[in-house]
Design an enzyme around this catalytic site. Structure first.
Site, mmCIF file in Angstrom:
data_model
loop_
_atom_site.group_PDB
_atom_site.id
_atom_site.type_symbol
_atom_site.label_atom_id
_atom_site.label_comp_id
_atom_site.label_asym_id
_atom_site.label_seq_id
_atom_site.Cartn_x
_atom_site.Cartn_y
_atom_site.Cartn_z
ATOM 1 N N THR A 133 7.070 -5.839 6.537
ATOM 2 C CA THR A 133 8.498 -6.484 6.742
ATOM 3 C C THR A 133 8.648 -7.570 7.989
ATOM 4 O O THR A 133 9.784 -8.367 7.787
ATOM 5 C CB THR A 133 9.147 -4.866 7.701
ATOM 6 O OG1 THR A 133 8.651 -4.289 6.784
ATOM 7 C CG2 THR A 133 10.431 -5.304 7.578
ATOM 8 N N ILE B 98 1.098 -1.447 -0.502
ATOM 9 C CA ILE B 98 0.482 0.257 -0.275
ATOM 10 C C ILE B 98 1.035 1.343 0.042
ATOM 11 O O ILE B 98 0.983 2.149 0.683
ATOM 12 C CB ILE B 98 -1.027 0.116 0.970
ATOM 13 C CG1 ILE B 98 -0.260 -0.337 2.058
ATOM 14 C CG2 ILE B 98 -2.353 -0.927 1.198
ATOM 15 C CD1 ILE B 98 -1.287 -0.433 3.883
ATOM 16 N N GLY B 99 1.983 0.997 -0.316
ATOM 17 C CA GLY B 99 2.899 2.275 -0.385
ATOM 18 C C GLY B 99 3.688 1.999 0.505
ATOM 19 O O GLY B 99 5.261 2.816 0.579
ATOM 20 N N GLN B 100 3.730 1.103 1.509
ATOM 21 C CA GLN B 100 4.680 1.326 2.329
ATOM 22 C C GLN B 100 5.424 0.554 2.192
ATOM 23 O O GLN B 100 7.058 0.624 2.749
ATOM 24 C CB GLN B 100 4.176 0.443 3.419
ATOM 25 C CG GLN B 100 4.458 -1.259 3.628
ATOM 26 C CD GLN B 100 3.609 -1.908 3.259
ATOM 27 O OE1 GLN B 100 2.721 -1.065 1.932
ATOM 28 N NE2 GLN B 100 3.427 -3.599 3.303
ATOM 29 N N GLY B 101 6.016 -0.315 1.114
ATOM 30 C CA GLY B 101 7.795 -0.613 0.391
ATOM 31 C C GLY B 101 7.982 -1.858 0.338
ATOM 32 O O GLY B 101 8.614 -2.699 0.294
ATOM 33 N N ALA C 221 -1.040 -3.853 10.875
ATOM 34 C CA ALA C 221 -0.253 -4.548 12.633
ATOM 35 C C ALA C 221 0.867 -4.099 12.116
ATOM 36 O O ALA C 221 1.411 -5.629 12.764
ATOM 37 C CB ALA C 221 -0.913 -5.782 13.013
ATOM 38 N N GLY D 283 5.459 0.591 10.853
ATOM 39 C CA GLY D 283 3.842 1.497 10.329
ATOM 40 C C GLY D 283 3.086 1.993 10.936
ATOM 41 O O GLY D 283 2.922 3.251 10.647
ATOM 42 N N GLU D 284 2.485 1.142 11.853
ATOM 43 C CA GLU D 284 1.070 2.050 12.514
ATOM 44 C C GLU D 284 2.232 2.925 13.573
ATOM 45 O O GLU D 284 0.880 4.282 13.975
ATOM 46 C CB GLU D 284 0.445 1.007 13.261
ATOM 47 C CG GLU D 284 -0.497 0.632 11.921
ATOM 48 C CD GLU D 284 -1.851 -0.551 12.561
ATOM 49 O OE1 GLU D 284 -1.351 -0.616 13.281
ATOM 50 O OE2 GLU D 284 -1.652 -1.610 12.245
#
Lengths: 155, 331
Positions: free
Chosen positions: B90, B45-48, B86, B289-290
């Site tokens: 990665t 979603i764009g986070q890589g 969550a 992430g979050e």
């Protein structure tokens, strides 16, 4: 229905449109040019941005018949096919894009800025991009990318 | 009068589902030319996700990042994954991908051991080569190994990986359990200027520091920190789903009314990355992430308190709320 004739990315196009058809609908649904995105569809987010005779406009709130005879540039048209624009290169290298949904609008807004101001300050870049929303990047790397592209285009 | 204040907030966050039991699978197929295809079920979603899975595979197989293709675009066809949430991709998908790449490398070593007439356990995969450790002359390109294995030995060089932390068992007497894969830690530092006449709050500076275990891709990481911090700034300053709660009327229904930060609302931000490796994450990585959206808000609220002595307990900290709080305090 009415006939609309316009130039899109250098090509003359003729399409049949209604009185309420928007430029965004013409680009995406009639001409299958998909870089302008449907974000809010109310003119608030900027991801549908295109250049109309070189000026940045929001295609979702631009009436199609109002651009009769004018020239529209989308992201696809800022370089020759196969080439990459310094702004695209800089967004790639400086991670100016995460999910990518705002990116076409961001690059066109940046191009509109650099076309009139080739050496913007960081604040001028912020001002120029203030109408384009991004939810992923926090804008920092987008602004970095624009400044890097400006440097590259000068040299 | 304008008053300046500083605030700090700290937090921690687990990677993956608390309590365990969430699962990710990965497949790494080495093609006859020595390139690799990774298939995972978590979307990007764009986070890589794609970048990190390609990096891990390239590292394990000793090949170039550019020689790895990541396929994760259809959950009908991809291996099982609980999904992108969550802060788990990665960590959990990364571990599954690392296992799958190691499994593929084992098959490559089996083939290379026959070709080089040596034992499998003396081999290493580096610089797009399979070679004997300590004897770089005895080497084959990974493409030669994969080609000979595929066409000469009829091998299918497909590595599989599946990571799932066991559901955490709880002691019925004490309720003690070990629910987290790993914990990432964070702190944000905010400096704000509060206008006591208008109630406006300007964020002058925001520093966000994260213990990420291992910065798999530092540029992506900064991007994720900046993005999360901006969501935190929005939550603290402008975003409001129910301005007249508990009445649900007048809720914003477009991006003009729901005011997420623009370029003009984001302060100068700085990211500080700290690497304290997790014991079991891929290369020590943790997921952040979050959590990147969590600490900026409280740091800003603390800074407002430091500046003018009021507590904003209901976000966003609009000028109206600041003025009402100042009135209540009798300032």
């Amino acid at each position: 229905m009415h006939t609309l004739e316009l130039t899109v990315n250098g090509q003359t196009c003729r399409v049949e449109v209604g009185l309420k058809t928007t430029l965004l609908e013409v680009l995406r649904d009639k001409l299958y040019i998909t870089s302008p995105k449907v974000g809010c569809n109310t003119g608030d987010c900027g991801t549908c941005s295109v250049l109309l005779d070189g000026v940045l406009v929001r295609s979702c709130i631009t009436n199609a018949l109002s651009v009769q005879g004018k020239s529209v540039t989308t992201l696809e048209g800022i370089t020759e096919p196969g080439d990459i624009h310094p702004l695209q290169k800089a967004f790639h290298e400086h991670y100016g894009s995460q999910c990518g949904f705002c990116t076409p609008g961001m690059i066109l807004a940046s191009k509109a800025l650099l076309d009139v101001n080739p050496s913007p300050t960081r604040d001028e870049v912020k001002q120029a991009l203030s109408g384009n929303l991004c939810r992923c990047t926090g804008y920092v790397k987008i602004i970095d990318s624009v400044l890097a592209a400006a440097d590259e285009m000068k040299s | 009068m304008k008053k300046i204040g500083k605030g700090i907030a700290a937090g921690f966050y687990p990677s993956g589902m608390s309590g365990g039991g969430d699962s990710s699978q990965a497949m790494v197929k080495v093609q006859p030319d020595g390139s690799a295809v990774v298939t995972v079920g978590s979307c990007d979603i764009g986070q890589g996700c794609k970048t990190i899975m390609a990096q891990i595979t390239a590292e394990v197989l000793g090949i170039d990042y550019e020689a790895v293709k990541v396929v994760n675009d259809d959950t009908d066809n991809c291996p099982l994954s609980f999904g992108t949430f969550a802060s788990r991709v990665t960590y959990v998908d990364g571990l599954a991908t690392k296992m799958a790449a190691e499994d593929a490398r084992r098959i490559l070593f089996e083939i290379a051991a026959v070709m080089l007439e040596c034992s499998e356990d003396v081999l290493e995969a580096v610089d797009s080569q399979i070679r004997v450790k300590g004897n770089p002359d005895k080497s084959l390109s990974i493409g030669e190994v994969a080609g000979a294995g595929t066409f000469g030995m009829r091998k299918f060089i497909l590595g599989l990986g599946h990571y799932m932390r066991d559901p955490a068992a709880m002691d019925p007497e004490t309720c003690e359990c070990d629910p987290f894969c790993t914990l990432a830690w964070a702190a944000s530092f905010a400096e704000v200027e509060v206008d006591t006449e208008t109630g406006e709050v300007e964020i002058l500076r925001l520093v966000n520091s994260y213990d990420v275990g291992k910065a798999m891709n530092p540029t992506h990481l900064e991007g994720q920190i900046d993005g999360g911090a901006t969501m935190g700034v929005g939550a603290a300053m402008s975003e409001n789903l129910h301005p007249f709660f508990p009445s649900l009327e007048f809720q914003p229904d477009n991006l003009g009314d729901y005011a997420i930060p623009t370029t003009m609302d984001v302060p100068d931000m700085e990211s500080v990355i700290y690497e304290c490796p997790s014991t079991n994450g891929p290369y020590g990585a943790k997921g952040i992430g979050e959590m990147t959206a969590n600490t900026p808000g409280p740091a800003i609220v603390n800074a407002i308190h430091d500046a003018v002595g009021i507590w904003i307990t209901n976000l966003p900290a609009t000028p109206e709320k600041v003025l009402r709080a100042l009135d209540a305090k009798g300032a």
